[in-house]
Design a protein around this motif. Structure first.
Motif, PDB file in Angstrom:
ATOM      1  N   PHE A  11       0.830  -1.213   0.000  1.00 32.90           N
ATOM      2  CA  PHE A  11       0.000   0.000   0.000  1.00 32.90           C
ATOM      3  C   PHE A  11       0.864   1.264   0.000  1.00 32.90           C
ATOM      4  N   VAL A  12       2.040   1.196   0.631  1.00 27.47           N
ATOM      5  CA  VAL A  12       2.953   2.348   0.593  1.00 27.47           C
ATOM      6  C   VAL A  12       3.402   2.612  -0.850  1.00 27.47           C
ATOM      7  N   VAL A  13       3.787   1.553  -1.562  1.00 27.00           N
ATOM      8  CA  VAL A  13       4.227   1.696  -2.956  1.00 27.00           C
ATOM      9  C   VAL A  13       3.097   2.273  -3.817  1.00 27.00           C
ATOM     10  N   SER A  14       1.870   1.782  -3.604  1.00 33.31           N
ATOM     11  CA  SER A  14       0.724   2.257  -4.397  1.00 33.31           C
ATOM     12  C   SER A  14       0.424   3.724  -4.077  1.00 33.31           C
ATOM     13  N   TRP A  15       0.546   4.081  -2.786  1.00 33.84           N
ATOM     14  CA  TRP A  15       0.324   5.474  -2.388  1.00 33.84           C
ATOM     15  C   TRP A  15       1.333   6.394  -3.076  1.00 33.84           C
ATOM     16  N   PHE A  16       2.595   5.962  -3.073  1.00 33.05           N
ATOM     17  CA  PHE A  16       3.634   6.779  -3.709  1.00 33.05           C
ATOM     18  C   PHE A  16       3.461   6.873  -5.219  1.00 33.05           C
ATOM     19  N   GLY A  63       0.764   0.634   9.009  1.00 35.13           N
ATOM     20  CA  GLY A  63       1.978   1.018   9.722  1.00 35.13           C
ATOM     21  C   GLY A  63       1.724   1.178  11.210  1.00 35.13           C
ATOM     22  N   LEU A  64       0.608   1.847  11.535  1.00 35.35           N
ATOM     23  CA  LEU A  64       0.260   2.040  12.958  1.00 35.35           C
ATOM     24  C   LEU A  64      -0.063   0.701  13.616  1.00 35.35           C
ATOM     25  N   TYR A  65      -0.676  -0.203  12.847  1.00 32.77           N
ATOM     26  CA  TYR A  65      -0.980  -1.535  13.377  1.00 32.77           C
ATOM     27  C   TYR A  65       0.329  -2.293  13.672  1.00 32.77           C
ATOM     28  N   LEU A  66       1.310  -2.159  12.767  1.00 28.51           N
ATOM     29  CA  LEU A  66       2.624  -2.781  13.012  1.00 28.51           C
ATOM     30  C   LEU A  66       3.244  -2.201  14.283  1.00 28.51           C
ATOM     31  N   TRP A  67       3.169  -0.870  14.397  1.00 30.06           N
ATOM     32  CA  TRP A  67       3.784  -0.192  15.544  1.00 30.06           C
ATOM     33  C   TRP A  67       3.146  -0.630  16.852  1.00 30.06           C
ATOM     34  N   PHE A  68       1.843  -0.468  16.990  1.00 27.56           N
ATOM     35  CA  PHE A  68       1.166  -0.730  18.257  1.00 27.56           C
ATOM     36  C   PHE A  68       0.798  -2.198  18.436  1.00 27.56           C
ATOM     37  N   VAL A  79      10.699   9.679  14.286  1.00 27.44           N
ATOM     38  CA  VAL A  79      11.098  10.534  13.156  1.00 27.44           C
ATOM     39  C   VAL A  79      10.312  10.126  11.912  1.00 27.44           C
ATOM     40  N   LYS A  80      10.162   8.805  11.734  1.00 25.30           N
ATOM     41  CA  LYS A  80       9.413   8.296  10.582  1.00 25.30           C
ATOM     42  C   LYS A  80       7.980   8.810  10.600  1.00 25.30           C
ATOM     43  N   THR A  81       7.344   8.678  11.752  1.00 22.81           N
ATOM     44  CA  THR A  81       5.942   9.103  11.853  1.00 22.81           C
ATOM     45  C   THR A  81       5.798  10.608  11.639  1.00 22.81           C
ATOM     46  N   LEU A  83       7.688  12.406   9.688  1.00 25.05           N
ATOM     47  CA  LEU A  83       7.789  12.600   8.230  1.00 25.05           C
ATOM     48  C   LEU A  83       6.513  12.158   7.528  1.00 25.05           C
ATOM     49  N   VAL A  84       5.873  11.114   8.071  1.00 25.02           N
ATOM     50  CA  VAL A  84       4.621  10.643   7.466  1.00 25.02           C
ATOM     51  C   VAL A  84       3.501  11.668   7.669  1.00 25.02           C
ATOM     52  N   VAL A  85       3.507  12.355   8.824  1.00 21.71           N
ATOM     53  CA  VAL A  85       2.526  13.431   9.038  1.00 21.71           C
ATOM     54  C   VAL A  85       2.735  14.511   7.976  1.00 21.71           C
ATOM     55  N   ILE A 123      11.232  12.422   0.911  1.00 15.37           N
ATOM     56  CA  ILE A 123      10.647  11.775   2.093  1.00 15.37           C
ATOM     57  C   ILE A 123      10.767  10.259   1.993  1.00 15.37           C
ATOM     58  N   LEU A 124      10.516   9.720   0.801  1.00 13.22           N
ATOM     59  CA  LEU A 124      10.629   8.269   0.607  1.00 13.22           C
ATOM     60  C   LEU A 124      12.040   7.785   0.936  1.00 13.22           C
ATOM     61  N   LEU A 125      13.035   8.518   0.427  1.00  8.07           N
ATOM     62  CA  LEU A 125      14.432   8.137   0.677  1.00  8.07           C
ATOM     63  C   LEU A 125      14.721   8.050   2.179  1.00  8.07           C
ATOM     64  N   VAL A 126      14.358   9.110   2.903  1.00  9.76           N
ATOM     65  CA  VAL A 126      14.668   9.161   4.338  1.00  9.76           C
ATOM     66  C   VAL A 126      13.882   8.101   5.101  1.00  9.76           C
ATOM     67  N   VAL A 127      12.576   7.954   4.801  1.00 17.58           N
ATOM     68  CA  VAL A 127      11.735   7.009   5.556  1.00 17.58           C
ATOM     69  C   VAL A 127      12.186   5.565   5.349  1.00 17.58           C
ATOM     70  N   VAL A 128      12.509   5.190   4.114  1.00 24.06           N
ATOM     71  CA  VAL A 128      12.919   3.804   3.868  1.00 24.06           C
ATOM     72  C   VAL A 128      14.255   3.494   4.539  1.00 24.06           C
TER      73      VAL A 128
HETATM   74  C1  HEM Z   1       2.407   6.460  10.390  1.00 20.10           C
HETATM   75  C2  HEM Z   1       2.821   5.767   9.389  1.00 20.10           C
HETATM   76  C3  HEM Z   1       3.738   4.551   9.477  1.00 20.10           C
HETATM   77  C4  HEM Z   1       4.077   3.777  10.566  1.00 20.10           C
HETATM   78  C5  HEM Z   1       3.617   3.922  12.010  1.00 20.10           C
HETATM   79  C6  HEM Z   1       4.976   2.721  10.089  1.00 20.10           C
HETATM   80  C7  HEM Z   1       5.508   1.718  10.894  1.00 20.10           C
HETATM   81  C8  HEM Z   1       6.239   0.657  10.406  1.00 20.10           C
HETATM   82  C9  HEM Z   1       6.714  -0.463  11.218  1.00 20.10           C
HETATM   83  C10 HEM Z   1       6.522  -0.619  12.715  1.00 20.10           C
HETATM   84  C11 HEM Z   1       7.351  -1.315  10.376  1.00 20.10           C
HETATM   85  C12 HEM Z   1       8.018  -2.675  10.726  1.00 20.10           C
HETATM   86  C13 HEM Z   1       9.517  -2.441  10.823  1.00 20.10           C
HETATM   87  C14 HEM Z   1      10.276  -3.741  10.823  1.00 20.10           C
HETATM   88  O1  HEM Z   1       9.710  -4.808  10.612  1.00 20.10           O
HETATM   89  O2  HEM Z   1      11.510  -3.709  10.993  1.00 20.10           O
HETATM   90  C15 HEM Z   1       7.294  -0.738   9.057  1.00 20.10           C
HETATM   91  C16 HEM Z   1       7.876  -1.315   7.959  1.00 20.10           C
HETATM   92  C17 HEM Z   1       8.108  -0.605   6.822  1.00 20.10           C
HETATM   93  N1  HEM Z   1       7.622   0.651   6.524  1.00 20.10           N
HETATM   94 FE1  HEM Z   1       6.339   1.742   7.600  1.00 20.10          FE
HETATM   95  N2  HEM Z   1       5.173   2.886   8.738  1.00 20.10           N
HETATM   96  C18 HEM Z   1       4.451   4.000   8.336  1.00 20.10           C
HETATM   97  C19 HEM Z   1       4.415   4.549   7.081  1.00 20.10           C
HETATM   98  C20 HEM Z   1       5.339   4.200   6.116  1.00 20.10           C
HETATM   99  C21 HEM Z   1       5.603   4.960   4.911  1.00 20.10           C
HETATM  100  C22 HEM Z   1       4.886   6.238   4.506  1.00 20.10           C
HETATM  101  C23 HEM Z   1       6.611   4.323   4.252  1.00 20.10           C
HETATM  102  C24 HEM Z   1       7.293   4.686   2.966  1.00 20.10           C
HETATM  103  C25 HEM Z   1       7.731   5.840   2.691  1.00 20.10           C
HETATM  104  C26 HEM Z   1       6.963   3.138   5.022  1.00 20.10           C
HETATM  105  C27 HEM Z   1       7.910   2.207   4.645  1.00 20.10           C
HETATM  106  C28 HEM Z   1       8.149   1.023   5.309  1.00 20.10           C
HETATM  107  C29 HEM Z   1       9.030  -0.049   4.816  1.00 20.10           C
HETATM  108  C30 HEM Z   1       9.813  -0.044   3.507  1.00 20.10           C
HETATM  109  C31 HEM Z   1       8.982  -1.086   5.763  1.00 20.10           C
HETATM  110  C32 HEM Z   1       9.706  -2.451   5.728  1.00 20.10           C
HETATM  111  C33 HEM Z   1      11.013  -2.307   6.494  1.00 20.10           C
HETATM  112  C34 HEM Z   1      11.702  -3.635   6.742  1.00 20.10           C
HETATM  113  O3  HEM Z   1      11.172  -4.691   6.442  1.00 20.10           O
HETATM  114  O4  HEM Z   1      12.826  -3.619   7.250  1.00 20.10           O
HETATM  115  N3  HEM Z   1       6.179   3.091   6.140  1.00 20.10           N
HETATM  116  N4  HEM Z   1       6.615   0.464   9.097  1.00 20.10           N
END
Ligand code: HEM
Length: 136
Positions: A11-16, A63-68, A79-81, A83-85, A123-128
């Motif tokens: 969904f991140v890729v599709s959003w971008f 992403g929030l579901y992964l986090w919480f 920092v990621k969150t 940037l996402v805001v 933003i994509l560069l920094v977040v990834v």
């Molecule tokens: C509020 C929004 C977001 C939250 C809370 C969030 C949170 C997370 C968390 C907790 C993970 C798991 C990390 C791991 O397994 O090591 C993850 C994985 C990932 N997220 Fe997000 N994310 C958000 C938005 C985004 C956005 C906008 C991007 C792209 C620009 C992104 C790109 C990724 C990528 C590439 C992974 C896989 C990283 C890995 O497997 O090592 N996320 N995210």
């Protein structure tokens, strides 16, 4: 957890895809003068924005579901969150620009839109890198 993370990335890729393409349409829209082309571009913008908004919402929710849901922690996530805001604000601003175009109120040049188009790239560069490397 891996299924949720895979869906998050999809969904991140599709959003971008939308965040990269919509401002590119704005670049063209700011250059054209004839009404028929302006109307066609306005229709494309409206359809793309309507399609990519729920996708962005799902990407962030996963992403929030992964986090919480899985107890991730660390400075990288804060920092990621943040940037996402900023990314969500960029998305909503694209909506405002789209409505300005539709109402004939656009004030920006195609050059401005070319620069504007690069913001999600940065933003994509920094977040990834933040998410994969987790430097802090
Ligand atoms: C509020 C929004 C977001 C939250 C809370 C969030 C949170 C997370 C968390 C907790 C993970 C798991 C990390 C791991 O397994 O090591 C993850 C994985 C990932 N997220 Fe997000 N994310 C958000 C938005 C985004 C956005 C906008 C991007 C792209 C620009 C992104 C790109 C990724 C990528 C590439 C992974 C896989 C990283 C890995 O497997 O090592 N996320 N995210």
């Amino acid at each position: 957890m891996l299924t949720v993370k895979a869906l998050h990335i999809i969904f991140v890729v599709s959003w971008f895809a939308g965040l990269f393409y919509l401002p590119r349409i704005f670049v063209n829209h700011a250059m054209v003068k004839d009404k028929a082309t302006q109307d066609r571009l306005a229709l494309m913008e409206r359809k793309l924005y309507g399609f990519v908004t729920p996708i962005g919402l799902i990407a962030v929710s996963l992403g929030l579901y992964l986090w919480f849901g899985y107890g991730f922690a660390g400075g990288w996530l804060h920092v990621k969150t943040t940037l996402v805001v900023f990314l969500i604000a960029y998305h909503l601003y694209c909506g405002k620009l789209m409505r300005d175009f539709a109402a004939g109120r656009n004030t920006h040049s195609h050059v401005w839109y070319r620069v504007f188009n690069e913001v999600p790239v940065l933003i994509l560069l920094v977040v990834v890198f933040l998410t994969v490397l987790k430097p802090f």
